[in-house]
Scaffold this active site. Structure first.
Site, PDB file in Angstrom:
ATOM      1  N   HIS A   1       0.792  -1.234   0.000  1.00 53.78           N
ATOM      2  CA  HIS A   1       0.000   0.000   0.000  1.00 53.78           C
ATOM      3  C   HIS A   1       0.817   1.273   0.000  1.00 53.78           C
ATOM      4  O   HIS A   1       0.238   2.356   0.017  1.00 53.78           O
ATOM      5  CB  HIS A   1      -0.945   0.026   1.201  1.00 53.78           C
ATOM      6  CG  HIS A   1      -2.154  -0.830   1.031  1.00 53.78           C
ATOM      7  ND1 HIS A   1      -3.310  -0.362   0.456  1.00 53.78           N
ATOM      8  CD2 HIS A   1      -2.374  -2.128   1.318  1.00 53.78           C
ATOM      9  CE1 HIS A   1      -4.204  -1.331   0.423  1.00 53.78           C
ATOM     10  NE2 HIS A   1      -3.653  -2.427   0.943  1.00 53.78           N
TER      11      HIS A   1
ATOM     12  N   LYS B   1      -8.752  14.182   3.683  1.00 52.56           N
ATOM     13  CA  LYS B   1      -7.939  12.956   3.726  1.00 52.56           C
ATOM     14  C   LYS B   1      -7.053  13.079   4.954  1.00 52.56           C
ATOM     15  O   LYS B   1      -6.987  14.147   5.565  1.00 52.56           O
ATOM     16  CB  LYS B   1      -7.092  12.811   2.469  1.00 52.56           C
ATOM     17  CG  LYS B   1      -6.267  14.082   2.145  1.00 52.56           C
ATOM     18  CD  LYS B   1      -5.479  13.955   0.850  1.00 52.56           C
ATOM     19  CE  LYS B   1      -6.323  14.061  -0.395  1.00 52.56           C
ATOM     20  NZ  LYS B   1      -6.333  12.838  -1.191  1.00 52.56           N
ATOM     21  N   ARG B   2      -6.379  12.006   5.339  1.00 61.64           N
ATOM     22  CA  ARG B   2      -5.470  12.114   6.472  1.00 61.64           C
ATOM     23  C   ARG B   2      -4.459  13.246   6.259  1.00 61.64           C
ATOM     24  O   ARG B   2      -4.040  13.523   5.130  1.00 61.64           O
ATOM     25  CB  ARG B   2      -4.733  10.784   6.691  1.00 61.64           C
ATOM     26  CG  ARG B   2      -5.589   9.732   7.366  1.00 61.64           C
ATOM     27  CD  ARG B   2      -6.067  10.155   8.739  1.00 61.64           C
ATOM     28  NE  ARG B   2      -4.991  10.200   9.686  1.00 61.64           N
ATOM     29  CZ  ARG B   2      -4.765   9.301  10.632  1.00 61.64           C
ATOM     30  NH1 ARG B   2      -5.592   8.282  10.790  1.00 61.64           N
ATOM     31  NH2 ARG B   2      -3.749   9.423  11.449  1.00 61.64           N
TER      32      ARG B   2
ATOM     33  N   LYS C   1       0.750  14.396   1.322  1.00 56.63           N
ATOM     34  CA  LYS C   1      -0.518  14.761   0.701  1.00 56.63           C
ATOM     35  C   LYS C   1      -0.611  16.270   0.440  1.00 56.63           C
ATOM     36  O   LYS C   1      -1.526  16.744  -0.223  1.00 56.63           O
ATOM     37  CB  LYS C   1      -1.682  14.286   1.568  1.00 56.63           C
ATOM     38  CG  LYS C   1      -1.818  12.751   1.601  1.00 56.63           C
ATOM     39  CD  LYS C   1      -2.898  12.320   2.577  1.00 56.63           C
ATOM     40  CE  LYS C   1      -3.048  10.813   2.707  1.00 56.63           C
ATOM     41  NZ  LYS C   1      -3.790  10.188   1.588  1.00 56.63           N
TER      42      LYS C   1
ATOM     43  N   THR D   1      -8.255   6.823  -2.876  1.00 56.69           N
ATOM     44  CA  THR D   1      -9.615   6.396  -3.198  1.00 56.69           C
ATOM     45  C   THR D   1     -10.577   7.561  -3.030  1.00 56.69           C
ATOM     46  O   THR D   1     -11.646   7.575  -3.645  1.00 56.69           O
ATOM     47  CB  THR D   1     -10.077   5.225  -2.305  1.00 56.69           C
ATOM     48  OG1 THR D   1      -9.859   5.589  -0.929  1.00 56.69           O
ATOM     49  CG2 THR D   1      -9.320   3.956  -2.625  1.00 56.69           C
TER      50      THR D   1
ATOM     51  N   LYS E   1     -14.064   8.814  -5.215  1.00 57.16           N
ATOM     52  CA  LYS E   1     -15.378   9.196  -4.665  1.00 57.16           C
ATOM     53  C   LYS E   1     -15.835  10.518  -5.268  1.00 57.16           C
ATOM     54  O   LYS E   1     -17.002  10.685  -5.640  1.00 57.16           O
ATOM     55  CB  LYS E   1     -15.304   9.346  -3.140  1.00 57.16           C
ATOM     56  CG  LYS E   1     -14.962   8.075  -2.395  1.00 57.16           C
ATOM     57  CD  LYS E   1     -14.635   8.383  -0.924  1.00 57.16           C
ATOM     58  CE  LYS E   1     -13.918   7.215  -0.271  1.00 57.16           C
ATOM     59  NZ  LYS E   1     -13.284   7.584   1.020  1.00 57.16           N
TER      60      LYS E   1
HETATM   61  C1  LIG Z   1     -11.978   7.478   1.332  1.00 61.42           C
HETATM   62  C2  LIG Z   1     -11.530   7.942   2.654  1.00 61.42           C
HETATM   63  C3  LIG Z   1     -10.175   8.170   2.894  1.00 61.42           C
HETATM   64  C4  LIG Z   1      -9.112   8.008   1.828  1.00 61.42           C
HETATM   65  O1  LIG Z   1      -8.917   9.265   1.200  1.00 61.42           O
HETATM   66  P1  LIG Z   1      -7.624   9.541   0.305  1.00 61.42           P
HETATM   67  O2  LIG Z   1      -7.917  10.875  -0.289  1.00 61.42           O
HETATM   68  O3  LIG Z   1      -7.586   8.469  -0.726  1.00 61.42           O
HETATM   69  O4  LIG Z   1      -6.458   9.550   1.200  1.00 61.42           O
HETATM   70  C5  LIG Z   1      -9.796   8.618   4.134  1.00 61.42           C
HETATM   71  N1  LIG Z   1     -10.707   8.822   5.112  1.00 61.42           N
HETATM   72  C6  LIG Z   1     -12.019   8.620   4.911  1.00 61.42           C
HETATM   73  C7  LIG Z   1     -12.976   8.883   6.020  1.00 61.42           C
HETATM   74  C8  LIG Z   1     -12.477   8.169   3.684  1.00 61.42           C
HETATM   75  O5  LIG Z   1     -13.789   7.949   3.498  1.00 61.42           O
END
Ligand SMILES: *Cc1c(COP(=O)(O)O)cnc(C)c1O
Length: 848
Positions: free
Chosen positions: A375, A569-570, A575, A677, A681
């Site tokens: 990952h 995102k985190r 990032k 991911t 979305k």
């Molecule tokens: C989808 C999701 C992530 C992943 O987001 P990335 O932009 O791919 O890092 C992180 N936290 C939550 C709550 C999510 O639903």
């Protein structure tokens, strides 16, 4: 929701029938009475939520039993998805959606005078994950059930999930996530399947050299099962989460010594194993308790898998001797990163020490059984456990790891005679580091112990083979694969954006729900003015709803006509939330320099948690909030720019925010984000992306065409070239006065005049280290954001681009991802089973 809307949303919510509505009301009232022991005079909203959850859960029961019966009777090959994280979020709405009972339940609750949306909000998120990796596991479960794959999720039932984030005076503060406080209506404890797990002790050898692991501490693993329904196919799979229980005659010595009370209190120490999720994303922190968690999961799960293998009809027939040669034909185990990789030596240990196989035989079976998903490429995230820790906690496993390594290095040496440097690079056991610590490289162990290794996006898989695992890819041709991540369209479109889901179904039917590639049928609608208007209206409605949410939760006024620029995102340096913050400051400076200039109003939203020990990430949160405080309260800025920090971003908040985004920020340094991911979305919900050519962004751009995405910045080759020649942020700061000004403001305390020094570290980091090349990409990013604003003013063009995003997102369904895992790694066919609906009368259980 209005009555008209409720009636309109047929495909998403199903059709309410009078008889079914009456049954739901009856069942709800029965649960309120018998399960909650309340009447309508004293019931709280939480009681109503619980009664509703019980009512909905009843509809899973027969399907669950029948699915498991089917697996028992047909004994197909089973898939075991092992993960330290399952970021499930809420279950109620998803269950109603997959069972097609939303309209019925809506109507029943409406008739009972209750507000279903209010009850849905009472459910706590199951926050048993950090971010993308944990959410991926949850989306995979949905797709495996929907594709009728005989699959089991195996994980840990953390008593505390990912911490609750508070923002206090702009800083992140963590609070424990006590998600089980009011009980969990979706789980069923299975104490009858409790299993022992051993720790510590030592290894004894008998006269024939057979190993015995003795003098261990025993901890029991108590399984809790959660149903995982497929989409309207009557399949219900199982997510089994283990909880640590002290053994009953714990500390017998103390009992005999008479310190009974102390002995009872010490049970807590043991049960700490599953107390809390480690809140680190993409970083390895080598704590002993974390290794205990990993082994606890693997040891309990493998006993369960072997028990099920032996008790299958197949196993029963072969009562004389269980033939483990057939084990890999009946069992596929997928490792979600190296976190459960201690499962490889554990399976080998069980096959040798318990089942009596030879090492070579056991190793061969393990390799055929395991698949490993990588990952991340970030070196700080790769798990390398100190040998001393393993020696103490899992001495037998350490022996087996050495044995695996010896066999492996023999094979490498045979292929590359005399290449000792290669042997050193590829060894599972790393030589002592500066601290004199020898370590086990768990990625190397996972590659050697699996038949398939995959990355999670094409670029990522390519980089694995060319950089991090180059030697291994040369040695094992054919072992390395790609499986581009995805998201489940049920939760991430139907559930979170029902109006858009219904608009799509009106035009192309409902086939897209389980075959997302059908969204391409929307492409011709890019000349249909009525459709584009509807798309625009739905986005605007979603934005209005989020504006209200932000007003209610954070008391900030945002303009729904502004461009919603979303970065959730985190919080991690790679990032590059900091790059976004620099852009905001740039916009602010431009507004202040020329208040009369016409600009496209923006609302920039951030959301995300920082690991509690990650100093720099926490500084970035404080910076964003400090900038927000200045920007949002400057009358010269007015409605032109707003900055909002969405406190405690989590799955249920992602479901609210994603459908309202205009612009999705996916701006990691090229080569650092394995897939992402969140990017998918947003694409599926009609947001446009500003992003680098990193992770799955590359494939998104391919699918939709470069004209429908805002790509900026350095590519992987550029990054490599820049790093090779020696990166110096000063070069980039020196030739860009706006960037120099922004960094100067951060450094001098412009945004925190009362505490002018707090961002010194952060500014110095940008100027002298800037590991993730923020300064190098700044100019390209700001220019591309100008292009974004220009296009946003052309509403027709923007909404057409949004349509092409939606229509091109079919590849990014986890149904596609899982079909590929099934055929190319697990050796099974998706969609091989058919189950019919059980009879569901008013309350009485059907004959099973
Ligand atoms: C989808 C999701 C992530 C992943 O987001 P990335 O932009 O791919 O890092 C992180 N936290 C939550 C709550 C999510 O639903």
């Amino acid at each position: 929701m209005s009555d008209a809307d409720r009636r309109k949303q047929i495909s998403v919510r199903g059709i309410a029938q009078v008889e079914n509505v009456a049954n739901i009301k009856k069942s709800f009232n029965r649960h309120l009475h018998f399960s909650l022991i309340k009447d309508r005079n004293v019931a709280t909203p939480r009681d109503y939520y619980m009664a509703l959850a019980d009512t909905v859960r009843d509809h899973l029961v027969s399907r669950w039993i029948r699915t498991q019966q089917y697996y028992y009777e047909h004994d197909p090959k089973r898939v075991y998805y092992l993960s330290l994280e399952f970021y499930m979020g809420r279950t109620l709405t998803n269950t109603m959606l997959n069972l097609g009972m939303q309209a019925t339940v809506d109507e029943a609750l409406y008739q009972l005078g209750l507000n279903i949306e209010e009850l849905e909000e009472i459910e706590e998120d199951a926050g048993l994950g950090n971010g993308g990796l944990g959410r991926l596991a949850a989306c995979f479960l949905d797709s495996m059930a929907t594709l009728g794959i005989p699959a089991y999720g195996y994980g840990l039932r953390y008593e505390y999930g990912i911490f609750k984030q508070l923002i206090r005076d702009g800083w992140q503060v963590e609070e424990p996530d006590d998600w089980l406080r009011f009980g969990n209506p979706w789980e069923k404890a299975r104490p009858e399947y409790m299993l022992p797990v051993n720790f510590y002790g030592r290894v004894e050898k008998d006269s024939e050299g057979k190993a015995k692991w003795v003098d261990t501490h025993v901890v029991f693993a108590m399984p809790y099962d959660t149903p995982v329904p497929g989409f309207r196919n009557n399949v219900v799979n199982t997510l089994r989460l283990w909880s640590a229980k002290a053994e009953n005659h714990f500390h017998l010595k103390f009992f005999n010594d008479g310190d009974y009370v102390q002995a009872v209190m010490d049970r807590n120490l043991t049960e700490n194993i599953t107390r809390v999720l480690y809140p680190n994303d993409n970083v390895f922190v080598g704590k002993e308790l974390r290794l205990k968690q990993q082994y606890f999961l693997c040891a309990a799960t493998l006993q369960d898998i072997i028990r099920r293998f032996k008790s299958s009809k197949y196993g029963v027939r072969e009562i004389v001797r269980i033939d483990f040669d057939t084990f890999p034909e009946k069992v596929a185990i997928q490792l979600n990163d190296t976190h459960p990789s201690i499962g490889i030596p554990e399976l080998i240990r069980l096959l040798i020490d318990v089942e009596g196989l030879t090492f070579d035989k056991a190793f061969d079976i393990a390799v055929k059984t395991f698949g490993y998903t990588n990952h991340t490429l970030l070196p700080e995230a790769l798990e390398r456990w100190p040998v001393s820790l393993l020696e103490n906690l899992l001495p037998r496993h350490l022996e087996i790891i050495y044995q695996i390594n010896a066999k492996f290095l023999d094979a490498v040496a045979a292929k590359y005679p005399g290449d000792f440097d290669r042997l050193r690079r590829m060894s599972i056991v790393e030589e002592a580091d500066g601290m004199g610590e020898k370590r086990i490289n768990m990625a190397h162990l996972s590659i050697v112990g699996s038949h398939a290794v995959n990355g999670v996006a094409a670029l990522h898989s390519d980089l694995l083979v060319k950089t991090t695992f180059k030697d291994f890819a040369e040695f094992y041709t054919g072992k390395f694969q790609n499986k581009t991540n995805g998201i489940t369209p049920r939760r991430w479109l139907m559930l979170c954006n029902p109006s858009l889901a219904d608009l799509i179904s009106e035009h192309i039917g409902e086939g897209w729900i389980t075959d997302l590639s059908q969204l391409t049928k929307l492409k011709p609608l890019d000349t249909n003015a009525g459709f584009l208007d509807n798309l625009y209206r739905i986005k605007t409605d979603n934005k209005v709803r989020v504006a209200q949410f932000i007003k209610d939760e954070f008391n900030v006024d945002v303009d729904p006509n502004s461009l919603y620029d979303v970065h959730v995102k985190r919080l991690h340096e790679y990032k590059r939330q900091l790059l976004n913050a620099l852009h905001i400051i740039t916009l602010y400076n431009r507004i202040k320099a020329d208040p009369a200039a016409k600009i496209v109003p923006r609302t920039v939203m951030f959301g995300g948690k920082a690991a509690p020990g990650y100093h720099m990430a926490k500084q970035i949160i404080k910076l964003i909030n400090s900038v927000a405080n200045v920007v949002n309260n400057d009358p010269v800025v007015g409605n032109k720019l707003k900055v909002v920090y969405l406190e405690n971003y989590r799955v249920s908040m992602a479901e609210k925010i994603t459908p309202a985004a205009d612009l999705s920020e996916q701006i990691s340094t090229a080569g650092t984000e394995a897939s992402g991911t969140g990017n998918m979305k947003f694409m599926l919900n009609g947001a446009l992306t500003i992003g680098t050519l990193d992770g799955a962004n590359v494939e998104m751009a391919e699918e939709m065409g470069r004209e429908n995405i805002f790509i900026f910045g350095m590519e992987v080759d550029d990054v490599q070239a820049l790093e090779a020649r020696g990166y110096n942020a000063q070069e980039f700061i020196g030739k860009n006065p706006e960037l120099a000004q922004v960094i100067d403001q951060i450094e001098s305390g412009f945004f925190t005049p009362d505490t002018p020094d707090i961002f010194r570290d952060l500014a110095n980091n940008l100027k002298y280290t800037d590991r993730f090349l923020v300064c190098a990409d700044y100019e390209s990013y700001v220019k591309t954001q100008e292009e974004v604003s220009r296009v946003f003013q052309d509403r027709q063009k923007w909404v057409k681009m949004a349509l092409h995003n939606i229509a091109s997102s079919g590849k990014f369904s986890t149904d596609r991802t899982i079909s590929e895992y099934a055929t190319e790694i697990w050796g099974i066919q998706p969609n091989a089973i058919r189950l019919s609906a059980p009879y569901e009368g008013a309350g009485e259980p059907p004959a099973n």
